[in-house]
Enzyme design. Structure first.
Site, PDB file in Angstrom:
ATOM      1  NE  ARG A  80      -0.196  -8.038   2.666  1.00 30.29           N
ATOM      2  CZ  ARG A  80      -0.336  -8.122   3.829  1.00 30.29           C
ATOM      3  NH1 ARG A  80      -1.309  -8.557   4.288  1.00 30.29           N
ATOM      4  NH2 ARG A  80      -0.111  -7.433   4.385  1.00 30.29           N
TER       5      ARG A  80
ATOM      6  CE  LYS B 150      -7.080  -3.770   4.600  1.00 27.43           C
ATOM      7  NZ  LYS B 150      -5.691  -3.798   5.441  1.00 27.43           N
TER       8      LYS B 150
ATOM      9  CE1 TYR C 186       1.581  -7.509  -4.194  1.00 26.44           C
ATOM     10  CE2 TYR C 186       1.325  -6.086  -1.911  1.00 26.44           C
ATOM     11  CZ  TYR C 186       1.981  -7.259  -2.711  1.00 26.44           C
ATOM     12  OH  TYR C 186       2.100  -8.319  -1.922  1.00 26.44           O
ATOM     13  N   GLY C 187      -2.410  -5.407  -3.634  1.00 28.81           N
ATOM     14  CA  GLY C 187      -2.989  -5.750  -2.161  1.00 28.81           C
ATOM     15  C   GLY C 187      -4.140  -3.993  -2.503  1.00 28.81           C
TER      16      GLY C 187
ATOM     17  NE  ARG D 231       5.393  -6.602  13.385  1.00 30.82           N
ATOM     18  CZ  ARG D 231       5.591  -7.811  13.782  1.00 30.82           C
ATOM     19  NH1 ARG D 231       6.436  -8.008  14.141  1.00 30.82           N
ATOM     20  NH2 ARG D 231       5.221  -8.954  12.713  1.00 30.82           N
TER      21      ARG D 231
ATOM     22  CG  ASP E  83      -7.656  -7.226   7.070  1.00 31.68           C
ATOM     23  OD1 ASP E  83      -6.234  -7.219   7.755  1.00 31.68           O
ATOM     24  OD2 ASP E  83      -7.192  -6.545   6.244  1.00 31.68           O
TER      25      ASP E  83
ATOM     26  CG  HIS F 163      -6.670  -3.222   9.407  1.00 29.23           C
ATOM     27  ND1 HIS F 163      -5.666  -2.513  10.600  1.00 29.23           N
ATOM     28  CD2 HIS F 163      -7.389  -4.140   9.040  1.00 29.23           C
ATOM     29  CE1 HIS F 163      -4.875  -3.336   9.090  1.00 29.23           C
ATOM     30  NE2 HIS F 163      -5.642  -3.977   8.531  1.00 29.23           N
TER      31      HIS F 163
ATOM     32  NE  ARG G 114      -2.445  -1.252   3.983  1.00 31.23           N
ATOM     33  CZ  ARG G 114      -1.849  -0.641   4.327  1.00 31.23           C
ATOM     34  NH1 ARG G 114      -1.898   0.747   4.517  1.00 31.23           N
ATOM     35  NH2 ARG G 114      -1.456  -1.055   5.891  1.00 31.23           N
TER      36      ARG G 114
ATOM     37  CB  SER H 299      -0.517  -3.750   8.196  1.00 31.04           C
ATOM     38  OG  SER H 299      -1.991  -2.707   7.471  1.00 31.04           O
ATOM     39  CB  ALA H 300       2.636  -6.639   8.984  1.00 35.84           C
ATOM     40  CB  CYS H 301       0.729  -6.294  14.137  1.00 39.29           C
ATOM     41  SG  CYS H 301       2.354  -5.099  14.011  1.00 39.29           S
TER      42      CYS H 301
END
Ligand code: GTP
Ligand code: SPV
Ligand code: MN
Length: 639
Positions: free
Chosen positions: A416, A253, A244-245, A447, A320, A273, A96, A295-297
């Protein structure tokens, strides 16, 4: 504001062709409502595609698209698995792009908070709709020349659920069509369910017209001109330049979160989210939990985890996005508006997420992962589960005979898999229940290598809203941010707010003011605390131990004690039976100085980012936290 094609006269000299006269190479325009046909007419006149394909969502259509994608070199078949494909993007189009994602409202204040003087706002980007439309018209004029425009009617949420919403996406990317077919309910049945109602208008182009004999490339895109725009007034999303995505799957999103959050505010619900999971204890009692991590957590991992605790079961509703609404009995009910998982590949393995590994064995598209010479895939995290001595690896960048020694990853960190939710072995039986599932607990997390304990519970709804607003997390590869800097990411929504964050907090607080609601309890979790550079907590299936504590909290168990920072587990109340030794003291340590510094960071953030829009209750929570930290006897409290 007028719609994109009405604003300028770029196409006015054209005779407005009706969809019936344009070259429709697939599908039946008569199956579409007059409103949909008009939308197609307008955009086709602007984008000037060579042909129009009206998607029906059928298997034969999917096969046809696969053939197209293989022929163009976008996809490669992966013979090791059943109906799986590999896509490699242009290396400039891998995530993104938050810096080019805009909310376009007449008033800037509607879309984003005004930061303090001299401060760069980080809670979204705004542009005025008219000037944006103008520059979009330039981009879109003729942008589909030589290409097919695909028309996708899609539903976010089960078709026909009162909680669902419908969009029509036009795109010139068959890759996007194949992905949307997995990620949403897409096809003729949706057009039928829509009837003559209004819909969310979505327009997408990769921005690479095939004019004047220009030949195609395997991953057409236009990074210099990329822009992802939202026009809440028109219920319209317009995205250019990226395939992409979340930049191109506009249901995700753009619709389900950015426009979704605006609709939610207007209509009194929540678009978040968040993953949604069902959890059943050994006695057979089942509850549902929703959790917001950036994202990615770890959402996908938690959503379908295999609990290490005997007798417990976790089932997945979504990984998600959650759309949630209080029902007539005051119960918060959630649906997953999506139909597939667009999950982070690196780190996914049988050791970490066995259910995902089972899900992606068939009907899956892998993007930007490495390929093995036996027609399979590889990524970081699979080293212990794949014998690489028998095969050679080609990296996501096409480098043959890749080895770890190259010092470069085999796969892009944001590579992904795109796979149908229905294939997940632990998909929840109620995952498509049009009424949604009842939510007992909401989790926030990120994180955090230091300071934040494994789990704590909010003292109240308002304190929980504070925990969401004060969320911070290390940057990841899901967007263009570099390094491991700790970023503020309130509610894990920073890149996804459709409207002013201050108003968003007020919306959350408003539920605490109603007295007929059964508010879920709110928790904060952190799987990522480190000591000597290593994660202290084993995570993944072991997170079930934390879910057990949370589950029991929602049953009013006497397993917590009140501290200045929230309710912490009583010593010994997290089940560590069978766990290799973990330094629970460090994992739960609350350092007064670190926490006061945290308060300072959050205060600075509120002062700089939402100086005019910080609700008083939120400031009150921060003040309470600080004064408790200062004045209470921490040792006695933290035991
Ligand atoms: P988006 O799809 O970007 O919204 O991400 P997500 O929140 O679904 O994250 P995901 O579950 O895909 O996890 C991202 C990365 O975090 C993967 O590499 C995982 O292996 C890793 N991860 C997930 N859960 C844990 C955990 O409990 N502990 C540790 N150490 N890593 C985890
Ligand atoms: C995220 O970044 O949070 C994702 C991936 O889930 S994307 O669909 O690209 O937004
Ligand atoms: Mn996400």
């Amino acid at each position: 504001m007028r719609s994109i094609t009405l604003l300028r006269n770029v196409y006015r000299p054209l005779v407005l062709r009706s969809v019936r006269q344009l070259s429709v190479t697939y599908g039946n325009p008569e199956s579409l409502s007059p409103k949909v046909k008009q939308f197609i007419d307008e955009k086709a006149a602007l984008c000037k595609p060579a042909a129009i394909h009206i998607c029906d969502g059928s298997d034969s259509e999917a096969q046809m698209l696969a053939d197209v994608l293989i022929k163009s070199g976008t996809w490669k078949k992966l013979p090791k698995y059943e109906n799986c494909y590999l896509a490699r993007t242009d290396p400039r189009d891998v995530a993104r792009v938050e810096s080019k994602t805009l909310i376009c409202t007449p008033e800037q204040r509607e879309a984003i908070p005004t930061p303090a003087p001299g401060v760069q706002g980080t809670l979204g980007k705004w542009q005025d709709p008219d000037s944006m439309m103008e520059s979009l018209n330039e981009r879109f004029n003729g942008c589909m020349e030589g290409r097919t425009m695909y028309v996708m009617p899609f539903s976010m949420g089960p078709v026909g659920s009162p909680l669902s919403k419908i969009g029509i996406q036009l795109t010139d990317s068959p890759y996007t069509v194949s992905s949307m077919r997995v990620m949403t309910r897409m096809g003729s049945n949706v057009a039928q369910a829509l009837g003559d109602q209004d819909f969310i208008k979505c327009l997408h182009s990769v921005g690479y017209p095939l004019s004047n004999g220009r030949s195609d490339v395997p991953w057409p895109c236009n990074p210099e001109q990329t822009v992802i725009t939202h026009f809440p007034e028109n219920n319209e999303i317009i995205s250019f330049g990226s395939g992409y995505g979340g930049n191109s799957l506009l249901g995700k999103k753009c619709f389900a979160l950015r426009l979704g959050s605006i609709l939610a505010k207007k209509e009194g619900w929540l678009a978040e989210h968040m993953l949604i999971l069902g959890i059943t204890n050994p006695a057979g009692v089942k509850k549902y939990i929703a959790a917001a991590f950036p994202s990615a957590c770890g959402k996908t991992n938690l959503a379908m985890m295999r609990p290490s605790l005997p007798g417990w079961k976790v089932e997945c509703v979504g990984d998600d996005i959650a759309w949630m609404r209080f029902d007539d009995n005051g119960v918060l009910r959630a649906i997953n508006p999506e139909n597939g998982f667009f999950g982070v590949a690196p780190g996914t393995s049988y050791a970490t997420n066995p259910q995902a590994m089972e899900t992606i064995k068939k009907n899956t598209v892998f993007t930007n992962v490495a390929e093995t010479s036996d027609g399979g895939v590889f990524w970081e995290g699979l080293e212990d589960e794949m014998d690489l001595s028998q095969v050679s690896v080609t990296s996501w960048l096409g480098q043959e005979n890749w080895t770890k020694e190259s010092g470069k990853p085999s796969s892009h960190p944001n590579s992904r898999f795109c796979t149908p939710s229905g294939q997940c072995p632990v998909i929840d039986p109620a995952w498509e229940d049009p009424a949604g599932v009842p939510i007992s607990a909401l989790l926030f997390g990120g994180r955090r290598p230091s300071t934040i304990p494994l789990v704590l519970e909010a003292n109240s709804w308002n304190h929980g809203v504070y925990l969401g607003a004060a969320m911070r997390s290390e940057a990841t590869a899901a967007a263009e941010h570099g390094g491991k800097v700790i970023m503020h990411d309130p509610f894990a929504m920073r890149p996804f707010f459709g409207y002013n964050f201050g108003d968003y907090i007020k919306h959350w607080l408003s539920f605490g003011e109603k007295d007929n609601l059964k508010l879920p309890q709110i928790f904060h979790v952190n799987w990522f605390r480190k000591q000597d550079g290593k994660f202290i907590w084993p995570g993944f299936g072991e997170n079930s131990r934390v879910l057990e504590w949370i589950f029991d909290r929602t049953d009013n168990a006497e397993n917590g004690h009140v501290t200045p920072v929230g309710i912490l587990p009583k010593p010994g109340s997290i089940n560590t039976e069978g766990l290799s030794p973990v330094d629970m003291d460090t994992l739960f340590s609350i350092n007064k100085e670190e926490w006061l510094a945290e308060c300072d960071a959050v205060q600075k953030y509120f002062n700089e980012q939402i100086p005019h829009d910080t609700p008083a209750q939120l400031q009150q929570e921060l003040d309470n936290l600080r004064s408790k930290l200062k004045h209470e006897n921490m040792e006695a409290n933290l035991g």
